[in-house]
Design a protein around this motif. Structure first.
Motif, mmCIF file in Angstrom:
data_model
loop_
_atom_site.group_PDB
_atom_site.id
_atom_site.type_symbol
_atom_site.label_atom_id
_atom_site.label_comp_id
_atom_site.label_asym_id
_atom_site.label_seq_id
_atom_site.Cartn_x
_atom_site.Cartn_y
_atom_site.Cartn_z
ATOM 1 N N LEU A 1 111.413 -63.745 5.425
ATOM 2 C CA LEU A 1 110.470 -64.839 5.183
ATOM 3 C C LEU A 1 110.909 -66.111 5.907
ATOM 4 C CD1 LEU A 1 107.983 -65.560 3.457
ATOM 5 C CD2 LEU A 1 109.542 -66.250 1.650
ATOM 6 N N THR A 2 112.185 -66.387 5.865
ATOM 7 C CA THR A 2 112.663 -67.675 6.380
ATOM 8 C C THR A 2 113.689 -67.506 7.501
ATOM 9 O OG1 THR A 2 114.413 -67.719 4.754
ATOM 10 C CG2 THR A 2 112.376 -68.830 4.146
ATOM 11 N N GLY A 3 113.628 -66.412 8.218
ATOM 12 C CA GLY A 3 114.716 -66.106 9.143
ATOM 13 C C GLY A 3 114.625 -66.743 10.513
ATOM 14 N N SER B 1 104.386 -64.033 7.285
ATOM 15 C CA SER B 1 104.917 -65.144 6.480
ATOM 16 C C SER B 1 104.199 -66.461 6.707
ATOM 17 C CB SER B 1 106.416 -65.307 6.751
ATOM 18 O OG SER B 1 106.646 -65.551 8.117
#
Lengths: 277, 282
Positions: free
Chosen positions: A70-72, A243
């Motif tokens: 999600l936040t990579g 995402s």
């Protein structure tokens, strides 16, 4: 026709660019595992140690692998690099064949239309393969390390919601969902690499031919963001995590058909009729 | 003594004129594209202003400074633990990647073509390298100048202008001005330019160690990492106004940023020269 197809595919998959592209992709894929997957291994067994603890849910491969984050940083880098990874293997080959005179030697042996069709096929396949192989390696290694627990919507750790494309499939058969997404990524990466072919007719230098697909990719992202249609941007819809914005299958289908029609149409119509000297 | 034609061609100023002609005048579409990108950014800014004026959230017209900050604001400091998706602002990325593209092709293609003949004629490698460095600086400055003019024109056409920063628009962009230093307006213009100069010089020097495509990819990676990590050592942060200490507590301070950019610029210039002195040309 068969011989030229074999020859072009052999050249594409044995090129220095293909190895380089694979190396860059694999470095990102392996770095993602080292930085984001390995650190959570210590928590994987905790859920089994305290099975009665409310709210405990095991980590699952589907939101930890490169395409599911999600936040990579690494996933963003990888999906931004797709046009570069796709063109590196064989994107500039037509431009270089014309420049070095290789085309002249080929065209006295095979039909021009066969050569152009084979070139299109080789660029498409090598572009798609160079992008998909590191993703498959990353998913494979991640699945070796983390259990493939069925995603659970109430954990709020997955970006896929009710409005996301194929959301029901993701929460029931996640590997099927990923297979579908791999198909889309392969198709799109391959087609994105073929943009180099029509650009070779007008591109004055090798870098323009190689970088044009990437600039177009970033430009489409910028324009679609401005008009509030972020779902049109391949940078967003190619990410299996969806995402940033939910993907739309109709948009993907239309863009794929348009891209294939434009690149194949221009290349196979103009190419055989273009003077070779 | 009047220098002969051959001697004249060997001088540094001949190289500079040659690079301006081939690297800037002959590549006018690249600079036209910069006008379009910034014009597009100006339109985006004016459009968001118009929407806010209609909803009554703001009464002022956009100023040139508003439009400039809009183009280079970048993104707030990203927290990977926030569970928010990481998404680099598309406009900022487009501008920075376009600059990287602008720098990527000319020096290398020049060395493959006419530039090689000119290099042989001048018999001085450092002339070629410094000519390219001055071309690099000129291109970036021109890119920013064209960009600023495009932004100004769009803002003026939409009825705005001036150098007033409207706090209402800062609130909407989720930027809060901390105690501003007297020279903050200069810094807002200077730091993105310095960052681009340093990064493009690094990219040009790196081209002689790895292939130009690799140096381009490395610059893109630096930009993405800069958006992810808030540290002055990832110099992409210097071109994100939102991350300046002026707007973010603990953000990028202007003086260290200037020192880092200048240091990197000079290091790249020197390393590039040393490398080019030993670079095989064939």
């Amino acid at each position: 026709m068969r011989r030229i197809v074999k020859s072009e595919i052999y050249r594409a998959f044995h090129s220095y660019g293909f190895l380089l592209s694979l190396a860059i992709g694999l470095v990102i894929a392996v770095m993602q595992i080292i930085k984001n997957v390995v650190p959570i291994l210590q928590y994987v067994d905790l859920v089994f140690l305290y099975p009665d603890k409310a709210g405990n849910f095991p980590h699952t491969v589907f939101n930890k692998w490169l395409g599911g984050e999600l936040t990579g940083l690494y996933s963003h880098l990888y999906f931004l690099f797709i046009p570069l990874l796709a063109v590196l293997p064989y994107g500039d080959s037509y431009f270089m064949d014309r420049k070095t005179g290789y085309t002249k030697n080929i065209l006295i042996r095979v039909k021009s239309s066969s050569y152009h069709s084979a070139k299109y096929m080789a660029v498409f396949l090598s572009g798609g393969a160079a992008v998909i192989i590191p993703l498959l390696v990353n998913l494979g290694i991640s699945a070796l390390l983390i259990p493939s627990v069925l995603p659970e919507v109430s954990t709020h750790t997955h970006a896929i919601t009710a409005v996301s494309m194929w959301s029901a499939l993701y929460y029931s058969h996640p590997y099927l969902y990923l297979a579908g997404y791999f198909g889309i990524i392969f198709l799109f990466s391959g087609l994105w690499a073929t943009i180099c072919l029509p650009v070779s007719f007008v591109g004055g230098n090798r870098f323009l031919v190689l970088l044009f697909p990437f600039l177009l990719y970033v430009f489409i992202n910028s324009v679609s963001d401005f008009f509030g249609f972020s779902a049109l941007s391949p940078l967003h819809f190619l990410q299996p995590s969806q995402s940033v914005v939910p993907a739309n299958f109709v948009v993907i289908l239309i863009e794929t058909i348009l891209l294939a029609a434009i690149t194949f149409g221009i290349f196979t119509i103009k190419g055989p009729h273009d003077d070779t000297f | 003594m009047i220098p002969s034609d051959t001697q004249k061609r060997g001088t540094l100023h001949y190289y500079i004129l040659y690079d301006w002609s081939r690297g800037i005048l002959h590549r006018w579409p690249v600079f036209l594209a910069s006008a379009l990108i910034f014009g597009f950014a100006g339109l985006q800014c004016c459009d968001s202003y118009a929407t806010l004026r209609m909803s009554g959230e703001i009464t002022a017209l956009p100023s040139f400074l508003d439009a400039w900050i809009y183009a280079f604001k970048g993104m707030a400091v990203f927290n990977p633990l926030s569970n928010q998706p990481f998404n680099i602002p598309a406009l900022w990325l487009l501008i920075e990647i376009f600059i990287a593209y602008m720098v990527s092709s000319y020096p290398y293609t020049d060395l493959d073509g006419v530039g090689r003949q000119v290099l042989v004629r001048s018999q001085k490698r450092w002339h070629w390298w410094f000519g390219k460095c001055i071309w690099n600086i000129s291109s970036i400055v021109l890119f920013y100048a064209i960009g600023a003019i495009s932004l100004l024109l769009v803002v003026l056409l939409k009825g705005g202008g001036g150098l007033t920063l409207h706090p209402e628009i800062l609130d909407i962009w989720e930027m809060q001005m901390q105690a501003p230093a007297g020279s903050w307006k200069i810094m807002v213009f200077l730091l993105p330019l310095l960052m681009s100069l340093a990064l493009s010089m690094l990219q040009m020097a790196a081209m002689f160690f790895v292939k130009p495509m690799m140096s381009f990819a490395a610059v893109v990676a630096v930009l993405v990492c800069s958006a992810f990590f808030n540290t002055p050592f990832l110099i992409g942060n210097h071109a994100m106004i939102m991350r300046y200490a002026l707007f973010t507590p603990g953000g990028i301070e202007p003086l260290p940023a200037i020192a880092i950019d200048t240091g990197l610029f000079l290091a790249a210039l020197l390393v590039g020269k040393l490398r080019f002195d030993r670079y095989d040309i064939y």
